[in-house]
Design a protein around this motif. Structure first.
Motif, short mmCIF file in Angstrom:
data_model
loop_
_atom_site.label_atom_id
_atom_site.label_comp_id
_atom_site.label_asym_id
_atom_site.label_seq_id
_atom_site.Cartn_x
_atom_site.Cartn_y
_atom_site.Cartn_z
N ARG A 112 -22.85 -5.51 -0.42
CA ARG A 112 -21.79 -5.52 0.58
C ARG A 112 -20.47 -5.99 -0.02
NH1 ARG A 112 -26.07 -7.26 3.92
NH2 ARG A 112 -25.60 -9.44 3.50
N GLY A 113 -20.55 -7.03 -0.88
CA GLY A 113 -19.31 -7.49 -1.51
C GLY A 113 -18.71 -6.44 -2.42
N VAL A 114 -19.57 -5.84 -3.26
CA VAL A 114 -19.07 -4.80 -4.17
C VAL A 114 -18.56 -3.60 -3.39
CG1 VAL A 114 -19.73 -3.20 -6.00
CG2 VAL A 114 -20.54 -5.56 -6.06
N GLY A 115 -19.31 -3.24 -2.30
CA GLY A 115 -18.86 -2.11 -1.48
C GLY A 115 -17.52 -2.36 -0.84
N ALA A 116 -17.33 -3.60 -0.32
CA ALA A 116 -16.04 -3.93 0.29
C ALA A 116 -14.92 -3.86 -0.74
CB ALA A 116 -16.11 -5.33 0.92
N VAL A 117 -15.18 -4.41 -1.94
CA VAL A 117 -14.16 -4.36 -2.99
C VAL A 117 -13.83 -2.92 -3.36
CG1 VAL A 117 -13.67 -4.97 -5.39
CG2 VAL A 117 -14.74 -6.65 -3.88
N LEU A 118 -14.89 -2.12 -3.56
CA LEU A 118 -14.64 -0.71 -3.91
C LEU A 118 -13.93 0.03 -2.79
CD1 LEU A 118 -18.02 0.20 -5.67
CD2 LEU A 118 -15.81 -0.28 -6.75
N TYR A 119 -14.30 -0.28 -1.52
CA TYR A 119 -13.66 0.40 -0.38
C TYR A 119 -12.17 0.11 -0.35
CZ TYR A 119 -12.20 1.15 4.44
OH TYR A 119 -11.51 1.54 5.55
N TRP A 120 -11.80 -1.20 -0.45
CA TRP A 120 -10.38 -1.53 -0.40
C TRP A 120 -9.65 -1.03 -1.64
CZ3 TRP A 120 -8.00 -2.68 3.81
CH2 TRP A 120 -8.71 -3.24 4.89
N ALA A 121 -10.32 -1.06 -2.78
CA ALA A 121 -9.66 -0.55 -3.99
C ALA A 121 -9.40 0.95 -3.86
CB ALA A 121 -10.53 -0.84 -5.21
N ALA A 122 -10.44 1.70 -3.37
CA ALA A 122 -10.25 3.14 -3.20
C ALA A 122 -9.19 3.43 -2.16
CB ALA A 122 -11.59 3.80 -2.82
N ARG A 123 -9.18 2.63 -1.08
CA ARG A 123 -8.18 2.87 -0.03
C ARG A 123 -6.77 2.60 -0.53
NH1 ARG A 123 -8.51 0.78 6.22
NH2 ARG A 123 -6.51 1.73 6.88
N ILE A 124 -6.62 1.52 -1.30
CA ILE A 124 -5.28 1.19 -1.78
C ILE A 124 -4.85 2.15 -2.88
CG2 ILE A 124 -3.94 -0.59 -2.99
CD1 ILE A 124 -5.65 -2.68 -1.48
N LEU A 125 -5.79 2.51 -3.77
CA LEU A 125 -5.41 3.31 -4.92
C LEU A 125 -5.41 4.82 -4.64
CD1 LEU A 125 -7.37 1.39 -7.72
CD2 LEU A 125 -4.93 1.22 -7.16
N LEU A 126 -6.21 5.27 -3.67
CA LEU A 126 -6.35 6.71 -3.46
C LEU A 126 -5.89 7.17 -2.08
CD1 LEU A 126 -9.84 7.30 -5.15
CD2 LEU A 126 -7.57 7.71 -6.13
N VAL A 169 -4.23 5.62 0.54
CA VAL A 169 -2.84 5.35 0.97
C VAL A 169 -1.85 6.24 0.23
CG1 VAL A 169 -1.03 3.58 1.08
CG2 VAL A 169 -3.38 3.00 1.69
N PRO A 170 -1.93 6.39 -1.13
CA PRO A 170 -1.02 7.34 -1.77
C PRO A 170 -1.21 8.79 -1.33
CG PRO A 170 -1.90 5.80 -3.37
CD PRO A 170 -2.68 5.60 -2.13
N ALA A 171 -2.48 9.17 -1.10
CA ALA A 171 -2.71 10.55 -0.66
C ALA A 171 -2.13 10.81 0.71
CB ALA A 171 -4.22 10.84 -0.66
N VAL A 172 -2.29 9.84 1.63
CA VAL A 172 -1.72 10.00 2.98
C VAL A 172 -0.20 10.03 2.91
CG1 VAL A 172 -1.47 8.86 5.22
CG2 VAL A 172 -3.71 8.99 4.14
N TRP A 225 0.84 13.39 1.50
CA TRP A 225 0.71 14.46 2.50
C TRP A 225 1.77 14.35 3.60
CZ3 TRP A 225 -1.45 18.97 3.45
CH2 TRP A 225 -1.52 19.42 4.78
N THR A 226 2.01 13.11 4.05
CA THR A 226 2.94 12.92 5.18
C THR A 226 4.37 13.19 4.78
OG1 THR A 226 1.42 11.28 6.09
CG2 THR A 226 3.68 11.28 6.93
N TRP A 227 4.80 12.72 3.61
CA TRP A 227 6.22 12.77 3.26
C TRP A 227 6.57 13.90 2.31
CZ3 TRP A 227 8.91 9.81 6.35
CH2 TRP A 227 8.31 8.69 6.90
N VAL A 228 5.58 14.54 1.67
CA VAL A 228 5.91 15.60 0.69
C VAL A 228 5.26 16.93 1.07
CG1 VAL A 228 5.80 16.29 -1.73
CG2 VAL A 228 6.20 13.89 -1.13
N LEU A 229 3.91 16.92 1.09
CA LEU A 229 3.21 18.20 1.24
C LEU A 229 3.41 18.84 2.61
CD1 LEU A 229 -0.15 17.38 -0.58
CD2 LEU A 229 1.86 18.56 -1.48
N ALA A 230 3.34 18.04 3.68
CA ALA A 230 3.50 18.61 5.02
C ALA A 230 4.90 19.19 5.22
CB ALA A 230 3.18 17.55 6.08
N PRO A 231 5.99 18.45 4.87
CA PRO A 231 7.32 19.09 5.02
C PRO A 231 7.49 20.33 4.14
CG PRO A 231 7.55 16.71 4.86
CD PRO A 231 6.13 17.01 4.53
N VAL A 232 7.01 20.24 2.88
CA VAL A 232 7.10 21.42 2.01
C VAL A 232 6.30 22.59 2.58
CG1 VAL A 232 6.53 22.31 -0.28
CG2 VAL A 232 7.60 20.07 -0.04
#
Length: 277
Positions: A114-128, A130-133, A136-143
């Motif tokens: 659970r600890g490792v999963g939480a760490v990996l979850y937040w790391a993936a969310r912060i690193l992948l 959030v930048p992907a959203v 998509w929101t500010w570049v890909l969708a308007p383009v």
């Protein structure tokens, strides 16, 4: 040894001599064929009973004495030893050692996971995520929306241009058709109507018809000449035949009429006019 008991037979109806005469040879043949098979079967039955009484039944009783007095106690003792020497210690080892250790390991693994999963979850969310959203929101969708608008406008412009080009093409085609008709078709039709048709009529009346009539006359004359030649050849051949063979004899006239009077042929008599003396 009599193995079969006679069975009572139902009352029989009286039968004819032909049935009885046919039945006897058939029964004799059946007895001759079936008798060896029945004797072999009876011999097998007697031999089977003898073998069962003298060998198989005592052997079965002996195997049952052996199972009940030897194998059963040995099996029961072996089972008791296995139960107390293997099963009971294994159950105790599982209940008091392996199960607690397994539960502890599972709890520890769950906590760590659970600890490792939480760490990996937040790391993936912060690193992948959030930048992907954000991308998509500010570049890909308007383009994408801009490209969709551009593609829609380009498609509409191409469709409008295609329709206008079709109208222009049809107008140019009609103009070229009219121009070709007035430059080539109408002059050729006038030439055909005013020049070629009268010339054709003149050629037909002045040349073709006389030539055809002359050809017909020539053909007729040639036919007459050929007919005259055939007649001359036939006459010459007849002259040669008369010269070498002489005049042919005239045919003898035969009177084929029915005789009149008493010499006529009758239906009631056997004498006819041709056979009468």
């Amino acid at each position: 040894m009599d193995l079969d008991k006679p069975q009572p037979q139902p009352p029989q109806q009286p039968e004819g001599c032909l049935v009885v005469a046919f039945r006897m040879p058939v029964r004799i043949i059946a007895v001759v064929v079936v008798l060896p098979l029945r004797m072999a079967w009876d011999a097998l039955v007697v031999g089977g009973r003898f073998l069962n009484d003298l060998l198989l039944r005592p052997l079965g009783r002996a195997l049952h004495w052996l199972y009940a007095r030897v194998l059963t106690p040995i099996g029961q003792g072996t089972a008791w030893l296995l139960r107390h020497l293997v099963v009971v210690p294994a159950v105790a080892l599982y209940e008091w050692v392996l199960a607690p250790v397994g539960r502890g390991v599972a709890w520890l693994v769950g906590v760590v996971g659970r600890g490792v999963g939480a760490v990996l979850y937040w790391a993936a969310r912060i690193l992948l995520v959030v930048p992907a959203v954000a991308l998509w929101t500010w570049v890909l969708a308007p383009v994408g929306r801009a490209l969709a608008v551009v593609a829609h406008e380009v498609g509409a412009a191409l469709g409008h241009a295609w329709r206008i080009a079709g109208r222009i093409s049809r107008a140019v085609g009609r103009g070229l058709g009219t121009l070709l008709r007035w430059i080539f078709v109408e002059p050729l039709r006038q030439v055909y109507r005013t020049v070629l048709t009268p010339v054709g009529h003149v050629v037909r009346d002045a040349v073709l018809r006389p030539v055809a009539e002359a050809a017909r006359l020539a053909g007729r004359a040639v036919g007459q000449i050929l007919a005259a030649g055939r007649d001359a050849v036939r006459q010459a051949r007849a002259d040669l035949r008369r010269m070498f063979l002489g005049e042919p004899r005239p045919p003898v006239a035969v009177d084929r009429r029915e005789p009149a009077g008493r010499d006529t042929r009758t239906l009631g008599s056997s004498t006819t006019a041709l056979t009468k003396d």
